[in-house]
Enzyme design. Structure first.
Site, PDB file in Angstrom:
ATOM      1  N   ASP A  30       0.827  -1.210   0.000  1.00  0.00           N
ATOM      2  CA  ASP A  30       0.000   0.000   0.000  1.00  0.00           C
ATOM      3  C   ASP A  30       0.864   1.264   0.000  1.00  0.00           C
ATOM      4  OD1 ASP A  30      -2.374   1.360  -0.048  1.00  0.00           O
ATOM      5  OD2 ASP A  30      -2.870   1.043   2.067  1.00  0.00           O
ATOM      6  N   ASN A  78     -10.675  -2.465  -5.970  1.00  0.00           N
ATOM      7  CA  ASN A  78      -9.868  -1.543  -6.776  1.00  0.00           C
ATOM      8  C   ASN A  78     -10.458  -1.317  -8.173  1.00  0.00           C
ATOM      9  OD1 ASN A  78      -6.686  -2.671  -5.369  1.00  0.00           O
ATOM     10  ND2 ASN A  78      -7.948  -0.927  -4.760  1.00  0.00           N
TER      11      ASN A  78
END
Ligand code: IPE
Ligand code: IPE
Ligand code: MG
Length: 250
Positions: A30, A78
């Site tokens: 991330d 996503n």
């Protein structure tokens, strides 16, 4: 496999106990967007930089004799990002896979993928399938990419497959156990996750390996993924080794 003596030497050089290394490491990569934004660059630059870190961490894992490394590369959620970013990520994934083949072969790494792979663009899927096939006999480590992956989707898919067996009279509902569910996961043979590492200081699972990480240790580290170095990785593994795992026992 990498030799035990070599692993022991490398582990101790990295400040790690070779006897207590995790078998299955899972990483939530991330912070790519934040890395780029901090440099006043487009988010895509962060993804590009992040892709380069994957090679270093994969190679470092092989050197430590880790059996399986699962990387969260793209979540089910996503897909909701702006189309331009999604398209960029899909293109990057294809380039990444092509570019990594030689290194995977050199290091004896077998590639696997988990997720709703049918949602990936056809070109990405065919490259992925080819690299998976080409690396299938490698045995030093399995690199598993979680692509279009969601833990809930995975459990829903498993439930559907099990329900179909029950409906067809091939399985008695009363016989369903945790092993039945495990057998219908995307990678049924994979061992449970020992440690989940998340970069960028975040402390949540974001729908990653919810079944497999039930008794994993969680290690959150401050560096953004594009800045995550092999020594940061070793430090995260050292943190894992400081934990006492109890599995509900005493
Ligand atoms: C991780 O970085 C990569 C993917 C989720 C594909 P992010 O893109 O989530 O970066 P941040 O969290 O916005 O900084
Ligand atoms: C998790 O990161 C998914 C990947 C790293 C591929 P996100 O950036 O998508 O997660 P949230 O939205 O911060 O929970
Ligand atoms: Mg993020």
């Amino acid at each position: 496999m990498v030799g035990a003596a070599e692993v022991a030497a490398r582990a101790s050089a990295a400040g790690l106990d070779a006897a207590r290394l995790p078998r299955h490491v899972a990483i939530i990569m991330d912070g790519n967007g934040r890395w780029a934004t901090a440099r006043k660059q487009d988010r895509t630059r962060g993804h590009e930089q992040g892709a380069m870190v994957v090679r270093a961490i994969t190679t470092a894992s092989v050197k430590l004799g880790i059996a399986r490394l699962t990387l969260y590369a793209f979540s089910s959620e996503n897909w909701s990002r702006p189309q331009l970013e999604v398209d960029f990520l899909m293109g990057l994934l294809e380039r990444f896979l092509e570019g990594e083949l030689a290194t995977l072969m050199e290091n004896g790494v077998r590639l696997e993928a988990i997720g709703s792979l049918e949602r990936l663009p056809a070109a990405v899927r065919s490259t992925l399938e080819r690299i998976i096939r080409t690396t299938s006999a490698n045995s030093a480590m399995t690199l598993c990419l979680a692509l279009s992956y969601g833990g809930r989707d995975e459990l829903v898919d498993a439930c559907r497959a099990i329900a179909a067996l029950v409906a067809a009279g091939r399985l008695d509902a009363g016989q369903i156990t945790a092993s039945t569910l495990q057998a219908h996961l995307y990678a049924p043979a994979a061992s449970d996750v020992d440690v989940v590492i998340r970069t960028a200081g975040e402390m949540r699972l974001s729908n990653f390996l919810i079944w497999q990480a039930t008794y994993a240790e969680y290690v959150s580290v401050a560096p953004l993924w594009p800045d995550f170095s092999v020594s940061d990785y070793h430090a995260a593994l050292a943190e894992y080794q400081r934990r006492e795992r109890r599995f509900g026992g005493l």
